[in-house]
Motif scaffolding. Sequence first.
Motif, short mmCIF file in Angstrom:
data_model
loop_
_atom_site.label_atom_id
_atom_site.label_comp_id
_atom_site.label_asym_id
_atom_site.label_seq_id
_atom_site.Cartn_x
_atom_site.Cartn_y
_atom_site.Cartn_z
N GLN A 11 0.83 -1.20 0.00
CA GLN A 11 0.00 0.00 0.00
C GLN A 11 0.86 1.26 0.00
O GLN A 11 0.55 2.24 -0.69
CB GLN A 11 -0.92 0.00 1.22
N GLY A 30 1.59 7.00 -6.63
CA GLY A 30 0.51 7.94 -6.89
C GLY A 30 -0.10 7.71 -8.27
O GLY A 30 -0.28 6.57 -8.71
N LYS A 76 2.18 1.76 -3.47
CA LYS A 76 1.13 2.32 -4.31
C LYS A 76 0.97 3.82 -4.06
O LYS A 76 0.84 4.62 -5.01
CB LYS A 76 -0.19 1.60 -4.03
N GLU A 77 1.00 4.22 -2.81
CA GLU A 77 0.86 5.64 -2.47
C GLU A 77 2.04 6.46 -2.97
O GLU A 77 1.87 7.59 -3.41
CB GLU A 77 0.71 5.79 -0.96
N ARG A 78 3.24 5.88 -2.89
CA ARG A 78 4.42 6.61 -3.36
C ARG A 78 4.39 6.79 -4.87
O ARG A 78 4.83 7.82 -5.39
CB ARG A 78 5.69 5.87 -2.95
#
Length: 273
Positions: A145, A152, A148-150
Amino acid sequence: MPELPEVETIRRTLAQHVNGLKIKEVKLVWSSAVISWEDQPFEVLVADRQIQRIDRRGKYLLIRLDNDLTLIAHMRMTGRLNYYTEKQPPDKHTHVVFCLDKGEVHFSDVRKFGRIQAIPTSRSISDSSLGKLGPEPLELEFTPQVLKERFGKKKVSVKAALLDQHVLAGLGNIYVDESLFQARISPNRTVDSLTEEELAELHQAIRNVLQAGIDAQGTSFRDYRDANGEKGSFERALQVYGRGGEPCKVCGQKLERVRLAGRTTVYCSQCQK
């Protein structure tokens, strides 16, 4: 260029020798190799301080000294930190000599890109490039997760994203190519095209490959050596990096060599989709 496994290996091998020792004197052979704090002479600022421990952040070594001072060492392309048990004449590429109360540490760099910066420990994050680094890929907090956030909503290739130290700290050309091969993901893919399953596979591949690199004490193609002057052995396990034009070890197809994100990239178009 030393990447996370190489820098971690340097940290471990150097710490074995120097933790707890005092820096008696600093000899600057090439003064541009160091960056001091607030116009104080580097050799004066650092001398007579004790080495408390050595940390790592991404591709940076953090040599923690007493009285709130840290030396941030970045090896860049060809930098080395070597420990010697006795006084050693500096070679032609040695730029800084740290004379300890037991032995010496030499900072050498053929290409002259590496630097050692002295900065107050309390300001080492806020007043240096360390504060802009992405998460550490081997820490428990780094999850699929988080990856995934890094990433973007970026439209860039996954190769370019993984090389970006603001996205993830410590990866370079060697371990990005190897991680993408293990995850069976083409380096040409854009990060916004990756599925949840692919992100999970990539996350695990990154951790596997970096840990294997550390276990092998890094990759020594050319200049990299640990603090004892020893080579790493991970090049024996390389699946794609540096093997453009050779057959894939899994499927036998000729490996592709392309230019991505300004770097030579090798991958298997059959195995990596």
